[in-house]
Design an enzyme around this catalytic site. Sequence first.
Site, PDB file in Angstrom:
ATOM      1  CG  ASP A 155      -2.065   0.967   1.124  1.00 43.04           C
ATOM      2  OD1 ASP A 155      -2.139   1.675   0.103  1.00 43.04           O
ATOM      3  OD2 ASP A 155      -2.886   1.021   2.056  1.00 43.04           O
ATOM      4  CG  ASP A 205      -3.423   3.737  -3.614  1.00 41.60           C
ATOM      5  OD1 ASP A 205      -4.237   2.885  -4.013  1.00 41.60           O
ATOM      6  OD2 ASP A 205      -3.677   4.532  -2.693  1.00 41.60           O
ATOM      7  CD  GLU A 206      -5.526  -1.002  -2.121  1.00 40.10           C
ATOM      8  OE1 GLU A 206      -5.397  -1.887  -1.259  1.00 40.10           O
ATOM      9  OE2 GLU A 206      -6.441  -0.159  -2.111  1.00 40.10           O
TER      10      GLU A 206
END
Length: 355
Positions: A10, A104-105
């Site tokens: 993350d 973003d992860e």
Amino acid sequence: MERRVIAHVDMDAFYVSVELQRRPELRGQPVVVAGTGPRAVVTTASYEARRFGVYSATPASRARRLCPQAIFIPPDFDAYRERSREVMAVLREHVERVQVVGLDEAYLDLTPFERPKAAARRVKEAVRERTGLTCSIGIGPNKLVAKVSSDADKPDGFTVLSCEMARERFAQASPGLIPGIGPKTVERLEQQGVATLKALAETPEERLAEWFGSRLGPHLRRLALFEDERPLELERRVKSESRETTFDTDVHGVEALEPVLARLAEELCATLAKNDRRGRTVGIKVRLDDFSTHTRARTRAEPTNDLDTVTAVASDLLRDFDPPRPVRLLGVRVAGLDEAGDDAPRSEGQLELSL
């Protein structure tokens, strides 16, 4: 059952972190990425801003009241997408099985590694070295434990938990800690006197089934026990691309909407052309002032990324729909990317298309 080792990567305050690389003089200050309109919400807040209660999805107007000294930056999603591609490329260089979740992860399958923790640390350092960005990594026997672990020690965290360790560490946390247990479910649980994950895990399945039904009730208990058998969904190439905008004030009538639709189509087709991608289905999304959302689409014989074609089809759909109420949000989408053309369209009419 085969032992599994899953990591969740993350990125730390991703959009803000990208902006700080371009504006290093803002480091250490409360920075908020958010739109400027009256209906804008916070996309990402720096950790300095979060101390004032400003988080993702906080209305921007409220964020300004909570933290008047914050520096607000409008989002630049093209930049965020480009940096995201860089990050994901690093992950794939180190791990074969990667499930990307948003910009973003991502989940990594570390099961094949003899020393999975060492492999995860190599990934973490490689992301930092190659992109200048930091990430938090959680490791567990399943996706749920990995996800919750990655959030436990942000920013720049590295947390390894078993199911038992997770149950102990988060025993007194609200059930809302678990992804998939939303505010309404939390409220209903609290009405029954169940306010912590420990209490939820100790509630008999029969009672939960009475409260939530035979499927959801037992499922909630399994979540509280951090049991999760979901496999990694290995990345499939995105089959659609869209652009949409929420208006600061509601817009009335097709004539006022068509120029906005044309601008969105121009942005969308520019991205498709840049990536040499084409799609057969053109669709629109219209959200009215009563928050009802309507979608319409038309499928063509041949795939396209041509601006005139996409704009014409989208405008036809908009005129045919002729919004009966003021419009809050408008979007355009091209789907069925990279599919081969057929001899004839599947449908010359309108169909539902999820944007």
